[in-house]
Write a protein that holds these residues in place. Structure first.
Motif, short mmCIF file in Angstrom:
data_model
loop_
_atom_site.label_atom_id
_atom_site.label_comp_id
_atom_site.label_asym_id
_atom_site.label_seq_id
_atom_site.Cartn_x
_atom_site.Cartn_y
_atom_site.Cartn_z
N SER A 1 -8.88 4.89 7.53
CA SER A 1 -8.56 5.92 6.54
C SER A 1 -7.05 5.98 6.39
O SER A 1 -6.34 6.26 7.35
CB SER A 1 -9.06 7.30 7.00
N GLY A 2 -6.57 5.74 5.21
CA GLY A 2 -5.13 5.70 4.96
C GLY A 2 -4.95 5.00 3.63
O GLY A 2 -5.93 4.59 2.99
N THR A 3 -3.69 4.83 3.22
CA THR A 3 -3.47 4.15 1.94
C THR A 3 -3.67 2.65 2.11
O THR A 3 -3.67 2.12 3.23
CB THR A 3 -2.04 4.39 1.42
N ILE A 4 -3.80 1.97 0.98
CA ILE A 4 -3.89 0.51 1.01
C ILE A 4 -2.64 -0.07 1.67
O ILE A 4 -2.73 -0.95 2.52
CB ILE A 4 -4.08 -0.04 -0.43
N GLU A 5 -1.49 0.49 1.32
CA GLU A 5 -0.26 -0.04 1.91
C GLU A 5 -0.25 0.14 3.44
O GLU A 5 0.11 -0.78 4.17
CB GLU A 5 0.97 0.64 1.30
N GLU A 6 -0.66 1.31 3.92
CA GLU A 6 -0.70 1.53 5.37
C GLU A 6 -1.63 0.53 6.04
O GLU A 6 -1.33 0.01 7.11
CB GLU A 6 -1.16 2.96 5.68
N GLU B 1 -3.38 4.82 -8.50
CA GLU B 1 -2.33 5.02 -7.50
C GLU B 1 -1.90 3.73 -6.81
O GLU B 1 -1.14 3.77 -5.83
CB GLU B 1 -2.78 6.07 -6.48
N TYR C 1 -0.86 0.81 -4.68
CA TYR C 1 -0.78 0.62 -3.22
C TYR C 1 -0.87 1.93 -2.44
O TYR C 1 -1.05 1.92 -1.23
CB TYR C 1 0.49 -0.16 -2.86
N GLU C 2 -0.74 3.05 -3.15
CA GLU C 2 -0.85 4.36 -2.49
C GLU C 2 -2.30 4.87 -2.49
O GLU C 2 -2.58 5.97 -2.01
CB GLU C 2 0.04 5.40 -3.19
N THR C 3 -3.20 4.10 -3.06
CA THR C 3 -4.61 4.51 -3.11
C THR C 3 -5.16 4.73 -1.71
O THR C 3 -4.96 3.91 -0.81
CB THR C 3 -5.44 3.42 -3.82
N MET C 4 -5.86 5.85 -1.51
CA MET C 4 -6.46 6.16 -0.21
C MET C 4 -7.76 5.39 -0.01
O MET C 4 -8.60 5.33 -0.91
CB MET C 4 -6.76 7.65 -0.10
N GLY D 1 -11.36 8.46 0.18
CA GLY D 1 -10.72 7.58 -0.78
C GLY D 1 -11.72 6.73 -1.53
O GLY D 1 -12.90 7.07 -1.61
#
Ligand code: DUT
Length: 243
Positions: A96-101, A133, A135-138, A143
């Protein structure tokens, strides 16, 4: 770019701790040259994942040795060894986190440009960019839900961001259509030239153009060679080809 490693398996046998009966790997002898792409194929349970998981020492050999650039891995610091090797597992591990994370897991110092370049090579950039969103997509419970193939592409991108010397793809292209798979392999050829690449696959078409293909059967290597050579000399390979 990084330099690929040479990996030598010498008389490697392996059993999982506490397991009785026949070893899972029996007398494995294999040399992977720096920059080579090695396909690994064989029926389910033949030992393909076990073989590659020994390289970063997720498990230790029962007998024999594995050398990376000439040094026995038993003598190397596992953390340093693992720093040079990226494994994309069969089942993508996303949190669980953004795509970038998620992409930065394993190399939090990569720049957005490096992230996008890796995502591009893994055929993930366009579906990521299509989210409002980006790369910021959850991801995760709150998400978006990704398809199996999208998860696989994120896992491949994550491995590329780490710029490994050894890239191991453990049957992680099975949910991709052949065009996507071919595109990713083409990008790897240019980006990952010099990287030693081990590619476990179900389909012969996935490994056909590898520098050499290893055929596993019941814990043993029963053939090593190019597609053409194995079609002439390896019964197990021909059986997989015809199935
Ligand atoms: N095995 C265990 N414990 C494990 C993993 C595997 O006992 O934690 C056994 C199952 C099998 C053998 O080791 O009998 C080889 O498994 P492996 O997963 O290495 O085979 P594979 O060729 O990668 O199979 P698949 O194509 O199904 O992934």
């Amino acid at each position: 770019g990084r330099q690929g490693c040479q990996i030598d398996f010498e008389h490697v046998s392996f059993s999982y701790e506490g397991a009785s009966g026949e070893p899972v790997l029996k007398n494995i002898n294999l040399t992977c040259l720096p920059g080579e792409t090695i396909g690994i194929i064989g029926s389910t349970g033949s030992g393909k994942s076990s073989l590659v998981n020994l390289i970063p020492r997720f498990y230790d050999v029962s007998s024999g040795s594995i050398r990376v650039d000439g040094v026995d891995t038993q003598e190397l610091d596992p953390a340093k060894l693992r720093d040079r090797i990226a494994i994309v597992p069969q089942k993508s591990i996303l949190f669980s986190g953004t795509i970038e994370e998620n992409l930065l897991w394993g190399n939090e110092h990569a720049s957005r440009e490096e992230i996008m370049q890796a995502a591009n090579m893994a055929e993930a950039h366009s579906f990521i960019a299509a989210f409002p969103e980006g790369y910021e997509t959850m991801l995760g419970q709150r998400g978006v839900n990704l398809s199996g193939g999208q998860k696989q592409r994120l896992s491949i991108a994550r491995a590329l961001i780490r710029k490994p010397d050894v890239l191991i793809l453990d049957d992680c292209t099975s949910a991709l259509d052949t065009t996507t798979e071919t595109n990713i392999k083409e990008s790897l050829k240019s980006f990952a030239s010099g990287v030693t690449c081990l590619l476990i696959a179900q389909r012969i078409t996935s490994v056909m153009d590898a520098d050499k293909i290893v055929v596993m059967d019941d814990g043993e290597i029963v053939g090593i060679g190019t597609h053409e050579a194995l079609m002439k000399s390896c019964r197990v390979y021909v059986e997989i080809f015809q199935s």
